[in-house]
Design an enzyme around this catalytic site. Structure first.
Site, PDB file in Angstrom:
ATOM      1  N   CYS A 109      41.855  26.528  37.852  1.00 25.16           N
ATOM      2  CA  CYS A 109      41.554  27.850  38.017  1.00 25.16           C
ATOM      3  C   CYS A 109      40.360  28.203  37.202  1.00 25.16           C
ATOM      4  O   CYS A 109      40.192  27.817  36.031  1.00 25.16           O
ATOM      5  CB  CYS A 109      42.588  28.848  37.543  1.00 25.16           C
ATOM      6  SG  CYS A 109      42.074  30.687  37.099  1.00 25.16           S
ATOM      7  N   CYS A 166      36.229  34.599  39.601  1.00 22.66           N
ATOM      8  CA  CYS A 166      36.487  35.269  40.705  1.00 22.66           C
ATOM      9  C   CYS A 166      36.852  36.626  40.410  1.00 22.66           C
ATOM     10  O   CYS A 166      36.537  37.691  41.099  1.00 22.66           O
ATOM     11  CB  CYS A 166      37.412  34.652  41.807  1.00 22.66           C
ATOM     12  SG  CYS A 166      37.817  32.875  41.501  1.00 22.66           S
ATOM     13  N   THR A 173      43.455  36.318  33.474  1.00 22.83           N
ATOM     14  CA  THR A 173      42.699  35.216  33.778  1.00 22.83           C
ATOM     15  C   THR A 173      41.316  35.030  33.092  1.00 22.83           C
ATOM     16  O   THR A 173      40.629  35.629  33.253  1.00 22.83           O
ATOM     17  CB  THR A 173      42.523  34.844  35.304  1.00 22.83           C
ATOM     18  OG1 THR A 173      43.885  34.995  35.997  1.00 22.83           O
ATOM     19  CG2 THR A 173      42.002  33.501  35.769  1.00 22.83           C
ATOM     20  N   GLU A 223      45.253  32.194  30.330  1.00 20.00           N
ATOM     21  CA  GLU A 223      45.762  33.707  30.765  1.00 20.00           C
ATOM     22  C   GLU A 223      45.899  34.292  29.407  1.00 20.00           C
ATOM     23  O   GLU A 223      46.354  33.507  28.570  1.00 20.00           O
ATOM     24  CB  GLU A 223      46.882  33.880  31.754  1.00 20.00           C
ATOM     25  CG  GLU A 223      46.561  33.704  33.192  1.00 20.00           C
ATOM     26  CD  GLU A 223      46.886  32.264  33.383  1.00 20.00           C
ATOM     27  OE1 GLU A 223      47.808  31.567  32.893  1.00 20.00           O
ATOM     28  OE2 GLU A 223      46.163  31.745  34.400  1.00 20.00           O
ATOM     29  N   HIS A 241      40.678  39.711  46.071  1.00 14.66           N
ATOM     30  CA  HIS A 241      40.973  38.726  45.175  1.00 14.66           C
ATOM     31  C   HIS A 241      41.933  37.650  45.865  1.00 14.66           C
ATOM     32  O   HIS A 241      42.177  36.512  45.728  1.00 14.66           O
ATOM     33  CB  HIS A 241      41.963  39.210  43.879  1.00 14.66           C
ATOM     34  CG  HIS A 241      41.988  38.016  42.866  1.00 14.66           C
ATOM     35  ND1 HIS A 241      41.023  37.203  42.386  1.00 14.66           N
ATOM     36  CD2 HIS A 241      43.204  37.824  42.037  1.00 14.66           C
ATOM     37  CE1 HIS A 241      41.419  36.404  41.462  1.00 14.66           C
ATOM     38  NE2 HIS A 241      42.830  36.875  41.301  1.00 14.66           N
ATOM     39  N   TYR A 247      41.550  33.134  46.958  1.00 17.27           N
ATOM     40  CA  TYR A 247      42.544  32.005  46.881  1.00 17.27           C
ATOM     41  C   TYR A 247      42.309  30.978  47.877  1.00 17.27           C
ATOM     42  O   TYR A 247      42.966  30.277  48.063  1.00 17.27           O
ATOM     43  CB  TYR A 247      43.911  32.337  47.076  1.00 17.27           C
ATOM     44  CG  TYR A 247      44.346  32.959  45.482  1.00 17.27           C
ATOM     45  CD1 TYR A 247      44.099  34.090  45.044  1.00 17.27           C
ATOM     46  CD2 TYR A 247      45.341  32.078  44.796  1.00 17.27           C
ATOM     47  CE1 TYR A 247      44.428  34.659  43.802  1.00 17.27           C
ATOM     48  CE2 TYR A 247      45.717  32.336  43.669  1.00 17.27           C
ATOM     49  CZ  TYR A 247      45.249  33.578  42.923  1.00 17.27           C
ATOM     50  OH  TYR A 247      45.524  33.860  41.691  1.00 17.27           O
ATOM     51  N   CYS A 301      40.260  29.002  46.332  1.00 22.33           N
ATOM     52  CA  CYS A 301      40.289  28.061  45.013  1.00 22.33           C
ATOM     53  C   CYS A 301      41.423  26.907  45.375  1.00 22.33           C
ATOM     54  O   CYS A 301      41.377  25.929  45.122  1.00 22.33           O
ATOM     55  CB  CYS A 301      40.357  28.667  44.015  1.00 22.33           C
ATOM     56  SG  CYS A 301      41.921  29.587  43.801  1.00 22.33           S
ATOM     57  N   GLU A 357      49.286  30.336  39.363  1.00 18.80           N
ATOM     58  CA  GLU A 357      48.549  31.353  39.849  1.00 18.80           C
ATOM     59  C   GLU A 357      48.717  31.383  41.456  1.00 18.80           C
ATOM     60  O   GLU A 357      48.645  32.360  42.214  1.00 18.80           O
ATOM     61  CB  GLU A 357      47.214  31.457  39.383  1.00 18.80           C
ATOM     62  CG  GLU A 357      46.232  30.492  39.809  1.00 18.80           C
ATOM     63  CD  GLU A 357      46.463  29.072  38.640  1.00 18.80           C
ATOM     64  OE1 GLU A 357      47.276  29.101  37.863  1.00 18.80           O
ATOM     65  OE2 GLU A 357      45.451  28.392  38.767  1.00 18.80           O
TER      66      GLU A 357
END
Ligand code: SF4
Ligand code: FE
Length: 459
Positions: free
Chosen positions: A99, A103, A190, A256, A291, A295, A297, A422
Site C-alpha cells: 500500500c 490515494c 492509512t 495504519e 477509494h 483498489y 493498487c 486492506e
C-alpha cells in the site's frame, strides 16, 4: 512544484508528530525501521512523477493554476483522468508490492470538491472557496494528505449522539469566532504519519441530532493535540531484523494508525463542513466510491504475486508442468478481471456540477467487492505452487527463500492464505460494498425487462 522523493523525505523530517509504537513515543519517525518502508512507498509516488516515461500517468495539469502537478493532488476533470488514476494505482502497486497510501488524500480532495460545491449552491456557504484555497496549497507544495474517515464507532446500534461516550465519533465540541474545537479519533488511518495534512470527514450519513458530528476539515499533521498510535501488521517485526533474508519485501510496506484529536483547534478557513448533516452521507459515498476505484493498487500487487509464483515455479523446475501453467493462467485471469473493474468504473464516469469527474458508483463497488475475493484465490493458487515444489539444483537456496518470503509477505504469513489486509477491509468492509451494490442496481428495470420478455404485464 513537483517534489522529488528525497525532498519529500526531508519535508517529513520537519514535522513534529506525536507518534507511539509498542507503547513508546517515537522521536525519529522517518528512520524507524518499521515505519521507513511505508515512507519509501509514498516517496515513490514523488519519484515516479519525475520519470519521463511515467509523466502522463503520474502528473496532471491543475485546473486552478494551469501548472503541472502530481496526479495525487489533482481533481479529475475527464474520463481520461479517471482512467489514468486507475493505471497509476496499478503501476505503483506493481512497483511497491504494498500500500503506497497516498490515494486516500486524493480521494478525499475529489469528494470534497463535489460536496463543498453542492453545499454552497444550496446554502450560500463559503466552503468551496475555502476548499479551493486549501487545494491550491496542497498542489503547489505537492503535499501528501491522509483522508481520515473511519471513527471508532462504539456501539454500532447507536447513532453518534446517542453513544455513552460522545467522543466515539469525532465531533465539534466548541464553536468560536476564529474556528472550531474538535475531539475524537479516526481509526486505521492509512499512511497517517507519512502525511503533511490530515483531511477529516464524517464516517456515516447523519441526522439533525448528529449535527455536531457532521464536520469536515483539514489540518497540518503536526497540529497541537493530534496523537498517532501505530497499529501492528502481520510479520512486521521482520522489518526490525538486521539481515534482509527473511524480510520478504526489502523496500516497501504500509502502515495504519489510530489518530486521536484531543481538543484540536481548526481555523474556519480549514473547515469544509460544519453542522450541515444532510451532506454527510453524500460525502461518505463519494469518498468511498473514489477509494474503491483506487483498489487498482491490488492489481499491481497481484502482478508482483504472480511474478513471484512464476519465479518459484521456475526455481523448482515445474514451470512447464501443465497444471502449474494453468494455475498461473488462472491467477492472471483473476488479476486482469480486477483490472477490468477499475478501468470500467473510470470509463463510465460522469461530470458533477463542480466540474469534477466522478466514477460510476455501482461499478466502483463491484470492483472493490471483487478485490475482497479474487486476490485470495490468486494467493491460494500461488501458495500451492510454493507448497508442492522442490528446489532445482542450480538455483541458490537463498533465492528460493527470498521469493517464498516475498510470497509470505504478500499473503500474510506462513499458515494463512491471506492477502494484504486492506484488500478485505480498506475502503469499507465487503458488506459496505454489497449495500451500495444493492442500492445502485436498477432492479425495477431488470424486472421490467424480464416481465416484458415473458409476457407479464407491467403493474
Ligand atoms: Fe491506496 Fe488504499 Fe490501495 Fe493503499 S490500499 S494503495 S491507500 S487504495
Ligand atoms: Fe484504503
Amino acid at each position: 512544484m513537483l517534489m522529488t522523493g528525497s525532498q519529500y523525505e526531508k519535508s517529513l523530517r520537519k514535522l513534529n508528530l506525536v507518534v507511539y509504537l509498542f507503547g513508546e513515543r517515537i522521536v525519529n519517525v522517518v528512520d524507524h525501521p518499521m515505519i521507513r518502508p511505508s515512507m519509501n512507498a509514498v516517496a515513490l509516488t514523488y519519484g515516479l512523477a519525475h520519470r519521463p516515461e511515467h509523466t502522463e500517468i503520474m502528473t496532471a495539469v491543475s485546473h486552478i493554476t494551469g501548472r503541472r502537478i502530481n496526479r495525487f493532488t489533482h481533481i479529475h476533470r475527464s474520463t481520461d483522468d479517471l482512467v489514468k488514476k486507475s493505471k497509476m494505482g496499478r503501476l505503483l502497486g506493481s512497483l511497491t508490492g504494498c500500500c503506497f497510501q497516498r490515494c486516500v488524500g486524493m480521494d478525499a480532495l475529489n469528494a470534497l470538491s463535489i460536496t463543498t460545491h453542492a453545499l454552497d449552491a444550496s446554502r450560500k456557504t463559503d466552503y468551496h472557496r475555502r476548499f479551493l484555497k486549501f487545494l491550491e496549497y496542497v498542489q503547489e507544495n505537492d503535499l501528501t494528505c491522509d483522508g481520515a474517515m473511519t471513527d471508532p464507532k462504539g456501539d454500532r446500534s447507536l447513532a453518534p449522539h446517542a453513544q455513552v461516550d460522545p467522543d466515539l465519533y469525532l465531533r465539534v465540541v466548541e464553536r468560536r469566532t476564529d474556528g472550531i474545537i474538535v475531539r475524537g479519533a479516526k481509526a486505521h488511518q492509512t499512511g497517517a504519519v507519512n502525511s503533511h495534512e490530515i483531511i477529516v470527514m464524517p464516517t456515516i450519513a447523519m441526522r439533525e441530532a448528529d449535527r455536531d458530528y457532521a464536520v469536515a476539515f483539514a489540518l497540518p499533521s503536526d497540529a497541537p493535540g493530534i496523537t498517532y498510535i501505530l497499529g501492528r501488521q502481520s510479520c512486521d517485526t521482520r522489518k526490525l531484523e538486521e539481515s534482509t533474508f527473511d524480510r520478504g519485501n526489502l523496500f516497501y510496506g504500509g502502515h495504519e494508525a489510530l489518530v486521536v484529536f484531543d481538543d484540536v483547534f481548526v481555523p474556519w478557513e480549514r473547515v469544509f463542513l460544519c453542522g450541515e448533516h444532510e451532506f454527510a452521507g453524500g460525502l461518505v459515498e463519494q469518498f468511498a466510491s473514489y477509494h474503491r476505484q483506487s483498489y487498482a493498487c491490488k492489481v499491481g500487487v497481484g502482478d508482483v504475486l504472480i511474478g513471484a509464483a512464476q519465479t518459484a515455479a521456475e526455481y523448482n523446475g515445474v514451470a512447464k508442468a501443465s497444471h502449474i501453467r494453468d494455475k498461473i493462467i488462472e491467477m492472471n485471469h483473476l488479476n486482469e478481471t480486477l483490472y477490468c473493474g477499475c478501468i470500467a468504473c473510470a470509463a463510465e464516469g460522469h461530470r458533477e456540477a463542480s466540474g469534477t469527474w466522478m466514477v460510476d458508483t455501482l461499478l466502483a463497488n463491484v470492483h472493490k467487492q471483487n478485490v475482497t475475493r479474487f486476490p485470495y484465490e490468486i494467493a491460494r493458487l500461488g501458495r500451492w505452487l510454493e507448497k508442492y515444489c522442490r528446489g532445482r539444483a542450480d538455483v541458490p537456496a537463498e533465492h528460493r527463500m527470498r521469493i517464498l518470503r516475498l510470497i509470505e509477505n504478500l499473503t500474510l504469513g506462513a499458515a494463512a492464505v491471506g492477502y494484504l489486509t486492506e484488500s478485505m477491509h480498506g475502503a469499507g468492509s465487503p458488506q459496505a460494498q454489497r449495500v451500495m451494490i444493492a442500492r445502485g442496481v436498477n432492479m425495477k428495470e431488470k424486472q421490467a425487462a424480464a416481465k416484458r420478455l415473458c409476457g407479464i404485464p407491467e403493474e
